[in-house]
Design an enzyme around this catalytic site. Structure first.
Site, PDB file in Angstrom:
ATOM      1  N   GLU A 290      32.467  34.526  25.342  1.00 23.75           N
ATOM      2  CA  GLU A 290      31.673  34.957  27.015  1.00 23.75           C
ATOM      3  C   GLU A 290      32.474  35.385  27.858  1.00 23.75           C
ATOM      4  OE1 GLU A 290      30.530  30.805  27.910  1.00 23.75           O
ATOM      5  OE2 GLU A 290      32.191  30.387  28.260  1.00 23.75           O
ATOM      6  N   CYS A 361      43.071  41.501  59.091  1.00 17.68           N
ATOM      7  CA  CYS A 361      44.463  40.607  60.094  1.00 17.68           C
ATOM      8  C   CYS A 361      45.239  39.755  59.752  1.00 17.68           C
ATOM      9  CB  CYS A 361      43.735  40.092  61.277  1.00 17.68           C
ATOM     10  SG  CYS A 361      43.494  40.896  62.396  1.00 17.68           S
ATOM     11  N   GLU A 362      45.679  40.254  58.561  1.00 13.23           N
ATOM     12  CA  GLU A 362      46.067  39.050  57.630  1.00 13.23           C
ATOM     13  C   GLU A 362      48.019  40.419  57.229  1.00 13.23           C
ATOM     14  OE1 GLU A 362      45.782  36.055  56.132  1.00 13.23           O
ATOM     15  OE2 GLU A 362      44.076  35.943  56.552  1.00 13.23           O
TER      16      GLU A 362
HETATM   17  N1  LLP Z   1      34.162  31.083  30.273  1.00 10.36           N
HETATM   18  C1  LLP Z   1      34.322  30.537  31.114  1.00 10.36           C
HETATM   19  C2  LLP Z   1      34.082  28.823  31.050  1.00 10.36           C
HETATM   20  C3  LLP Z   1      35.527  31.086  31.821  1.00 10.36           C
HETATM   21  O1  LLP Z   1      35.771  30.069  32.821  1.00 10.36           O
HETATM   22  C4  LLP Z   1      35.587  32.662  32.700  1.00 10.36           C
HETATM   23  C5  LLP Z   1      36.246  33.170  33.618  1.00 10.36           C
HETATM   24  C6  LLP Z   1      35.553  33.316  31.692  1.00 10.36           C
HETATM   25  C7  LLP Z   1      34.242  32.773  30.355  1.00 10.36           C
HETATM   26  C8  LLP Z   1      35.444  35.094  31.340  1.00 10.36           C
HETATM   27  O2  LLP Z   1      36.238  35.006  31.670  1.00 10.36           O
HETATM   28  P1  LLP Z   1      36.902  36.865  31.631  1.00 10.36           P
HETATM   29  O3  LLP Z   1      36.418  36.863  30.158  1.00 10.36           O
HETATM   30  O4  LLP Z   1      36.684  37.215  32.623  1.00 10.36           O
HETATM   31  O5  LLP Z   1      38.133  36.641  31.263  1.00 10.36           O
HETATM   32  N2  LLP Z   1      39.282  34.421  39.635  1.00 10.36           N
HETATM   33  C9  LLP Z   1      40.439  35.232  38.373  1.00 10.36           C
HETATM   34  C10 LLP Z   1      39.365  34.719  37.147  1.00 10.36           C
HETATM   35  C11 LLP Z   1      38.840  33.287  37.025  1.00 10.36           C
HETATM   36  C12 LLP Z   1      38.082  33.184  35.742  1.00 10.36           C
HETATM   37  C13 LLP Z   1      36.948  32.306  35.733  1.00 10.36           C
HETATM   38  N3  LLP Z   1      36.994  31.305  34.805  1.00 10.36           N
HETATM   39  C14 LLP Z   1      40.737  36.969  38.034  1.00 10.36           C
HETATM   40  O6  LLP Z   1      40.075  37.315  38.921  1.00 10.36           O
HETATM   41  O7  LLP Z   1      41.530  37.336  37.615  1.00 10.36           O
END
Ligand code: LLP
Length: 432
Positions: A290, A361-362
C-alpha cells in the site's frame, strides 16, 4: 533542480510540465498551485504492476490515499488497476463518491469509529485491517448485525521500525498501531479473530515506516512475521493467504536522497516472502502493498509567486511566497528539505542563497532553507519539486488561507481537479 517525469526546461528558460509552461499554469489557475504530472503518476502505478507481475506472486497493490486524495485521482487509480487504502470515513466517502469499487478498498485505522465500520460494511468494503482487540469484538458484532462476514487482516507490530534511511529492531513495541508480536498481543488478536463468527481472516498486515530507502527493515519484519505464523499454524492450523507489508517506499526529494530503485526493492521483498514461506513450510501468501508517497510524491510540484525579497546583510536572504506552511507543512513539521527554482528563469545563474519563507504568521513558516537562486524579483514564479505526497492532504486554513487549486497536466493540457478555495468557502458552515 532535478527534473522528473515530463518536466523540462522549455525554450526561453521556463519550467514546463506535461507540455504546459509554469507561466501558463499560473496565469490560468493562479498561485499557489499544485501541479501533477498525470503520466508520471500512471507510470509509477505501472512500475508496481510490471515488477510484481514479474515476480510470479499473486499480489495486490493499493494506493494509500492519505498521501493525496481527490476524485480525479481515485478514478485514475481505478484505471491503473490499483486498490485503495483508506483510513477514515472521509477518505472512504471520497473514494465511493468517485465510483471506486468498494471491494478493492481496505479500511485502516487504530481507532475506527463504529460509524466508520458501519459505513464500510454498508458499502461492502473489501477488507478491514483490524488494529486492536476491541476492534475484533466491535467489528464482529457490527458485521453480525449486518448479516455479513467481513474480510480482515490483523495488523501486527513486528518490533522493527524504519527510521527513514535505516531501520532498528526495537524490543518494546511502543506503538499506537497494531498488536505486538513479542508481547503476545498479536497471538491473542489472531485467536480472537479466528473465533469471531462474522469475520474471515485473510492474513496479516504490518507497516514499519515511511520514506524508507532499502528493504532490510521490511525483510527483517517479514522474517519475524513468518516465523510467528509458522508457530501459529502448528497450534491452530491457520494459514495466512495474504501478507500486507504496507507502504513506505522512499522517493528522491533532493540529491541527498538515494532510494533504492522500486524494481529492486519489490523484487527483494517478493524474494524474501517466497524464501521465508518455503523455509517455514508455509503456503505462499499473496503479497499486498500500500504505497502512497512513491505513487504521487515526485509527480507533484507547487508553484508560488514571489513577493517580498528581504536581504539582511551578513545574516540571510529571504524571499517570501504567496503560500507557506498552510500548503507546505513538511519543512516546518519535519525539517524536510526540497529543491526549488525560479520557474520562469530556469537558466539564470544563481547569485546567492535564499530562504523561501511563507506568508503565515510564524517564524517557522519556511518552505526551503538557504537555496542557491538567481536574484529573485517580485512576480517571479517559484517552483518546489516533489510536493505530490502529504502536502495538499496535510494542508490547513491557518490564517484563513484558502486552499490552493490542484491541476493535472498531460500532453499540453491542464485540467483543474480541485478548484481553489474562495473566501466564501472559508465561511461555509459558520453561524452568522
Ligand atoms: N500504510 C500504512 C499503514 C501507513 O501508515 C502509511 C503511511 C502508508 C501505508 C503509506 O506510506 P508511504 O508509502 O506513503 O510512505 N505525513 C508523513 C507521512 C506519514 C505516513 C503515515 N502512514 C510525511 O509527510 O512524511
Amino acid at each position: 533542480m532535478h527534473l522528473s517525469g515530463s518536466a523540462r526546461i522549455a525554450p526561453g528558460g521556463e519550467l514546463e510540465q506535461g507540455g504546459v509552461t509554469a507561466s501558463a499554469l499560473a496565469e490560468q489557475f493562479g498561485t499557489p498551485l499544485f501541479v501533477y504530472d498525470e503520466a508520471l503518476i500512471r507510470e509509477q502505478c505501472r512500475r508496481f504492476h510490471r515488477t510484481l507481475q514479474a515476480t510470479g506472486l499473486d499480489y495486490q497493490v493499493s494506493y494509500a490515499s492519505k498521501a493525496f486524495l481527490c476524485r480525479a485521482l481515485v478514478r485514475l487509480m481505478a484505471e491503473e488497476h490499483m486498490g485503495l487504502d483508506v483510513v477514515s470515513g472521509g477518505e472512504l466517502y471520497t473514494a465511493l463518491s468517485a465510483g471506486f469499487d468498494p471491494g478493492q478498498i481496505h479500511l485502516h485505522g487504530n481507532n475506527k469509529l463504529d460509524a466508520e465500520l458501519r459505513q464500510a460494511l454498508d458499502a461492502g468494503v473489501g477488507c478491514f485491517v483490524v488494529d486492536s482487540l476491541d476492534e475484533v469484538a466491535r467489528l464482529n458484532a457490527l458485521a453480525g448485525e449486518h448479516g455479513a462476514r467481513a474480510r480482515c487482516l490483523l495488523r501486527v507490530t513486528p518490533g522493527v521500525e524504519a527510521h527513514t534511511h535505516s531501520f532498528i529492531q526495537t524490543g518494546a513495541e511502543d506503538s499506537k498501531f497494531g498488536l505486538g508480536l513479542a508481547n503476545g498481543q498479536a497471538t491473542a488478536g489472531l485467536h480472537a479473530l479466528l473465533a469471531a463468527p462474522h469475520l474471515e481472516v485473510l492474513g496479516i498486515h504490518f507497516h514499519i515506516g515511511s520514506q524508507i530507502f532499502g528493504t532490510e527493515g521490511t525483510r527483517a519484519a517479514l522474517a519475524r512475521v513468518l516465523a510467528w505464523l509458522a508457530v501459529l499454524r502448528a497450534e491452530t492450523g491457520f494459514a495466512a493467504q495474504v501478507l500486507n507489508v504496507g507502504g513506505g517506499f522512499g522517493i528522491r526529494y533532493t540529491a541527498a536522497d538515494q532510494p533504492q530503485p522500486l524494481e529492486d526493492a519489490l523484487t527483494e521483498i517478493a524474494g524474501a516472502l517466497r524464501a521465508g514461506a518455503a523455509e517455514h513450510g508455509l503456503p505462499l501468501p499473496q503479497l499486498w502493498l500500500e504505497p502512497g508517497r512513491a505513487v504521487v510524491g515526485e509527480a507533484g510540484w507547487t508553484l508560488y509567486q514571489v513577493g517580498t525579497v528581504k536581504e539582511i546583510p551578513g545574516v540571510r536572504n529571504y524571499l517570501s511566497v504567496d503560500g507557506g506552511m498552510s500548503d507546505h507543512l513538511r519543512t516546518a513539521l519535519y525539517d524536510a528539505d526540497y529543491e526549488v527554482a525560479l520557474a520562469n528563469r530556469m537558466e539564470d545563474t544563481p547569485e546567492g542563497l535564499y530562504t523561501v519563507a511563507g506568508k503565515l504568521c510564524e517564524s517557522g513558516d519556511v518552505v526551503a532553507r538557504d537555496k542557491p537562486l538567481p536574484r529573485p524579483r517580485p512576480g517571479d514564479l517559484l517552483a518546489v519539486s516533489c510536493t505530490g505526497a502529504y502536502h495538499y492532504s496535510m494542508s490547513s486554513r491557518y490564517n484563513q488561507m484558502p486552499r490552493p487549486a490542484v491541476v493535472f497536466v498531460r500532453d499540453g493540457q491542464a485540467r483543474e481537479v480541485v478548484r481553489r478555495e474562495t473566501f466564501e468557502d472559508l465561511l461555509r458552515g459558520q453561524a452568522d
